[in-house]
Write an enzyme that holds these catalytic residues in place. Structure first.
Site, PDB file in Angstrom:
ATOM      1  N   MET A  61      47.750  40.759 -14.653  1.00  6.68           N
ATOM      2  CA  MET A  61      48.765  40.250 -15.575  1.00  6.68           C
ATOM      3  C   MET A  61      50.021  41.126 -15.516  1.00  6.68           C
ATOM      4  SD  MET A  61      46.793  38.563 -18.744  1.00  6.68           S
ATOM      5  CE  MET A  61      46.516  40.034 -19.702  1.00  6.68           C
ATOM      6  N   GLY A  62      50.131  41.969 -14.480  1.00  8.77           N
ATOM      7  CA  GLY A  62      51.336  42.779 -14.317  1.00  8.77           C
ATOM      8  C   GLY A  62      51.327  44.025 -15.185  1.00  8.77           C
ATOM      9  N   HIS A  95      45.248  49.165 -11.503  1.00  7.33           N
ATOM     10  CA  HIS A  95      45.503  47.978 -10.674  1.00  7.33           C
ATOM     11  C   HIS A  95      45.630  48.379  -9.199  1.00  7.33           C
ATOM     12  CE1 HIS A  95      47.507  46.574 -14.581  1.00  7.33           C
ATOM     13  NE2 HIS A  95      46.607  45.641 -14.369  1.00  7.33           N
ATOM     14  N   GLY A 142      38.262  45.302 -12.091  1.00  9.22           N
ATOM     15  CA  GLY A 142      37.994  46.654 -12.573  1.00  9.22           C
ATOM     16  C   GLY A 142      36.823  46.683 -13.548  1.00  9.22           C
ATOM     17  N   ASP A 195      37.106  46.233 -17.523  1.00 17.23           N
ATOM     18  CA  ASP A 195      36.851  44.964 -18.218  1.00 17.23           C
ATOM     19  C   ASP A 195      35.473  44.460 -17.781  1.00 17.23           C
ATOM     20  OD1 ASP A 195      39.615  44.370 -19.517  1.00 17.23           O
ATOM     21  OD2 ASP A 195      40.045  45.045 -17.489  1.00 17.23           O
ATOM     22  N   GLN A 219      34.333  40.882 -18.366  1.00 19.03           N
ATOM     23  CA  GLN A 219      35.057  39.963 -17.489  1.00 19.03           C
ATOM     24  C   GLN A 219      34.393  39.900 -16.110  1.00 19.03           C
ATOM     25  OE1 GLN A 219      39.510  39.558 -17.326  1.00 19.03           O
ATOM     26  NE2 GLN A 219      39.272  41.004 -15.655  1.00 19.03           N
ATOM     27  N   MET A 234      43.097  53.745 -18.105  1.00 20.84           N
ATOM     28  CA  MET A 234      44.448  53.178 -17.971  1.00 20.84           C
ATOM     29  C   MET A 234      44.425  51.713 -18.356  1.00 20.84           C
ATOM     30  SD  MET A 234      46.072  54.875 -14.633  1.00 20.84           S
ATOM     31  CE  MET A 234      46.167  56.654 -14.503  1.00 20.84           C
ATOM     32  N   SER A 248      47.427  48.342 -19.403  1.00 17.55           N
ATOM     33  CA  SER A 248      48.821  47.946 -19.676  1.00 17.55           C
ATOM     34  C   SER A 248      49.098  48.064 -21.162  1.00 17.55           C
ATOM     35  CB  SER A 248      49.055  46.506 -19.225  1.00 17.55           C
ATOM     36  OG  SER A 248      48.684  46.360 -17.875  1.00 17.55           O
TER      37      SER A 248
HETATM   38  P1  AMP Z   1      44.922  43.010 -16.200  1.00 14.85           P
HETATM   39  O1  AMP Z   1      46.281  43.081 -15.608  1.00 14.85           O
HETATM   40  O2  AMP Z   1      44.751  43.857 -17.424  1.00 14.85           O
HETATM   41  O3  AMP Z   1      44.417  41.604 -16.363  1.00 14.85           O
HETATM   42  O4  AMP Z   1      43.947  43.673 -15.140  1.00 14.85           O
HETATM   43  C1  AMP Z   1      43.874  43.203 -13.811  1.00 14.85           C
HETATM   44  C2  AMP Z   1      42.697  43.849 -13.128  1.00 14.85           C
HETATM   45  O5  AMP Z   1      42.847  45.267 -13.127  1.00 14.85           O
HETATM   46  C3  AMP Z   1      41.362  43.558 -13.841  1.00 14.85           C
HETATM   47  O6  AMP Z   1      40.352  43.326 -12.883  1.00 14.85           O
HETATM   48  C4  AMP Z   1      41.128  44.832 -14.603  1.00 14.85           C
HETATM   49  O7  AMP Z   1      39.765  45.077 -14.870  1.00 14.85           O
HETATM   50  C5  AMP Z   1      41.688  45.860 -13.635  1.00 14.85           C
HETATM   51  N1  AMP Z   1      41.984  47.111 -14.346  1.00 14.85           N
HETATM   52  C6  AMP Z   1      42.714  47.252 -15.487  1.00 14.85           C
HETATM   53  N2  AMP Z   1      42.718  48.535 -15.887  1.00 14.85           N
HETATM   54  C7  AMP Z   1      41.973  49.231 -14.986  1.00 14.85           C
HETATM   55  C8  AMP Z   1      41.592  50.601 -14.840  1.00 14.85           C
HETATM   56  N3  AMP Z   1      41.974  51.519 -15.700  1.00 14.85           N
HETATM   57  N4  AMP Z   1      40.811  50.944 -13.790  1.00 14.85           N
HETATM   58  C9  AMP Z   1      40.400  50.000 -12.897  1.00 14.85           C
HETATM   59  N5  AMP Z   1      40.734  48.690 -12.976  1.00 14.85           N
HETATM   60  C10 AMP Z   1      41.501  48.308 -13.998  1.00 14.85           C
END
Ligand code: AMP
Length: 286
Positions: free
Chosen positions: A30-31, A37, A147, A150, A153, A184, A186
């Protein structure tokens, strides 16, 4: 890096690569990209001929009271980061392209979507499963990277790909953390400097519970109680939504020690919701 905004063009581009025998590794996001990421992007690059990243803040996974409007967006900075990682394709559709008028189809992964975060975010995983299924059909990846941060998910997506016979390998990558252990995210951008310091309590709480479990000297109730106490003792935490030990497959509560377990937490710090988790191997009680 090719930037594509139209689903049909993305799909045609992916098909062009597939007929040439090239594999696509895909990272949906989601940026507001951070090193978590980028760790997925690096893994995708290692294992595939081409890497595709999507940036799409998916409205249907947010409830009306949640932060869809205010979700951090910084396309220029994100594009720079992806260029540096030598990503091949950035897919960046707008809401109308993904959900044109008359859209009626959703994917529901039963049971596991209702537990943990699902209990506090009704409809969230329905929105996630639906958008990820659409993205898979548009980007046509051989492998997709998610990741562990989540965790629920990842279970929902794995179940969906199996149940719907999607020929896509799902890889779960470790949670990337700040120096103090804070996962970490967003959404950490919403935290004040002081809240951010306090948020390290989530990792401390998981680590202490994991150490107790691995030593094999403690009962499940004591672990759960201990975790909840640590979180309640942190004044910056305004609500503990859940904290405890769960079955890593069903996500149901665990009552007995033995086998693998998921330690998972969701709390609120003011308006900001934070989650974290850790997988542990439990020893039997001595
Ligand atoms: P999001 O942009 O929050 O939807 O995350 C996109 C992808 O990045 C998802 O698969 C998340 O699980 C992964 N992600 C977010 N934060 C982390 C993190 N701290 N370490 C590893 N993967 C992450």
């Amino acid at each position: 890096m090719e930037i594509i905004r139209i689903p049909k063009i993305m799909q045609a581009t992916a098909k062009g690569h597939l007929v040439r025998g090239r594999t696509i590794g895909f990272v949906p996001t989601m940026g507001a990209l951070h090193d978590g990421h980028l760790s997925l992007v690096r893994r995708a690059r290692q294992e595939n001929d081409l890497t595709a990243v999507s940036i799409f803040v998916n409205p249907i996974q947010f409830s009306p009271a949640e932060d869809f409007q205010g979700y951090p967006r910084d396309i220029e900075v994100d594009t720079g980061k992806l260029l540096k990682e030598q990503v091949d394709i950035l897919f960046m559709p707008d809401t109308k392209a993904m959900y044109p008028g008359g859209f009626l189809t959703h994917i529901e992964v039963e049971q596991i979507s209702e537990r943990l975060c699902g209990a506090f975010r009704p409809g969230h995983f329905r929105g996630v499963a639906t958008v990820v299924a659409k993205l898979f059909h548009i980007v046509l990846p051989k492998r997709a990277y998610f990741g562990q941060k989540d965790y629920q998910q990842t279970r929902v997506i794995k179940r969906m790909t199996r149940d719907l016979d999607m020929d896509i390998e799902i890889t779960v990558c470790p949670t990337v953390r700040e120096k103090d252990g804070l996962a970490m995210s967003s959404r950490n951008a919403y935290l004040s400097a002081e809240q951010k310091r306090s948020a390290a309590v989530l990792f401390r709480c998981l680590s202490e519970a994991a150490a107790s479990l691995e030593s094999g000297i403690i009962r499940v109730q004591d672990i759960t109680r201990g975790m909840q106490q640590i979180l309640r003792d942190e004044p910056a935490i305004t609500e503990v939504q859940y904290a405890g030990l769960f079955d890593p497959v069903t996500l149901g509560e665990i009552h007995e020690i033995g086998g693998d377990a998921l330690l998972a937490i969701a709390v609120k710090m003011g308006d900001t919701r934070l989650i974290d988790n850790m997988l542990v191997m439990m020893k039997k009680e001595r």
